[in-house]
Design an enzyme around this catalytic site. Structure first.
Site, PDB file in Angstrom:
ATOM      1  N   HIS A   1       3.072   6.120  -2.372  1.00 18.79           N
ATOM      2  CA  HIS A   1       4.206   7.041  -2.347  1.00 18.79           C
ATOM      3  C   HIS A   1       5.192   6.879  -3.496  1.00 18.79           C
ATOM      4  O   HIS A   1       6.000   7.761  -3.728  1.00 18.79           O
ATOM      5  CB  HIS A   1       4.941   6.905  -1.017  1.00 18.79           C
ATOM      6  CG  HIS A   1       4.065   7.214   0.151  1.00 18.79           C
ATOM      7  ND1 HIS A   1       3.567   8.464   0.389  1.00 18.79           N
ATOM      8  CD2 HIS A   1       3.564   6.414   1.130  1.00 18.79           C
ATOM      9  CE1 HIS A   1       2.809   8.444   1.475  1.00 18.79           C
ATOM     10  NE2 HIS A   1       2.784   7.209   1.938  1.00 18.79           N
TER      11      HIS A   1
ATOM     12  N   ARG B   1       0.839  -1.203   0.000  1.00 21.55           N
ATOM     13  CA  ARG B   1       0.000   0.000   0.000  1.00 21.55           C
ATOM     14  C   ARG B   1       0.871   1.249   0.000  1.00 21.55           C
ATOM     15  O   ARG B   1       0.649   2.201  -0.757  1.00 21.55           O
ATOM     16  CB  ARG B   1      -0.919  -0.014   1.218  1.00 21.55           C
ATOM     17  CG  ARG B   1      -1.812   1.214   1.326  1.00 21.55           C
ATOM     18  CD  ARG B   1      -1.331   2.102   2.452  1.00 21.55           C
ATOM     19  NE  ARG B   1      -2.166   3.292   2.531  1.00 21.55           N
ATOM     20  CZ  ARG B   1      -1.669   4.509   2.642  1.00 21.55           C
ATOM     21  NH1 ARG B   1      -0.383   4.721   2.685  1.00 21.55           N
ATOM     22  NH2 ARG B   1      -2.464   5.552   2.702  1.00 21.55           N
TER      23      ARG B   1
END
Length: 90
Positions: A53, A48
């Site tokens: 990011h 995730r």
């Protein structure tokens, strides 16, 4: 935007949501994490974080493998735990 890009973004979002749930469980229910070390909660949360990011470095093949192999396996591992906890799986 091409159809394949739309599908990849949708798949990434679905995998991201699974990882977010794993991350939330780690914080809210650490006893479940400790009781089930065979379940890859940390790996799901890590995926995730990579999606959120560092999306530009994500390998589409890895995303596909995660969505088609790892997520279904995670579901199979979690189902008996949720059934024992009387959670609705529908």
């Amino acid at each position: 935007m091409r159809d394949d890009e739309i599908h990849e973004l949708a798949l990434a979002k679905a995998v991201e949501l699974v990882g977010e749930m794993a991350y939330q469980l780690r914080g809210d229910f650490p006893n479940i994490i400790f009781a089930h070390p065979e379940i890859p909660f940390v790996e799901a949360a890590t995926m995730r974080h990579r999606l959120v990011h560092s999306y530009d470095t994500l390998d589409p093949r890895r995303l596909w493998l995660t969505a088609t192999a790892s997520v279904p396996k995670l579901r199979r591992q979690l189902e008996p735990i949720l059934i024992d906890a009387d959670e609705d799986l529908s």
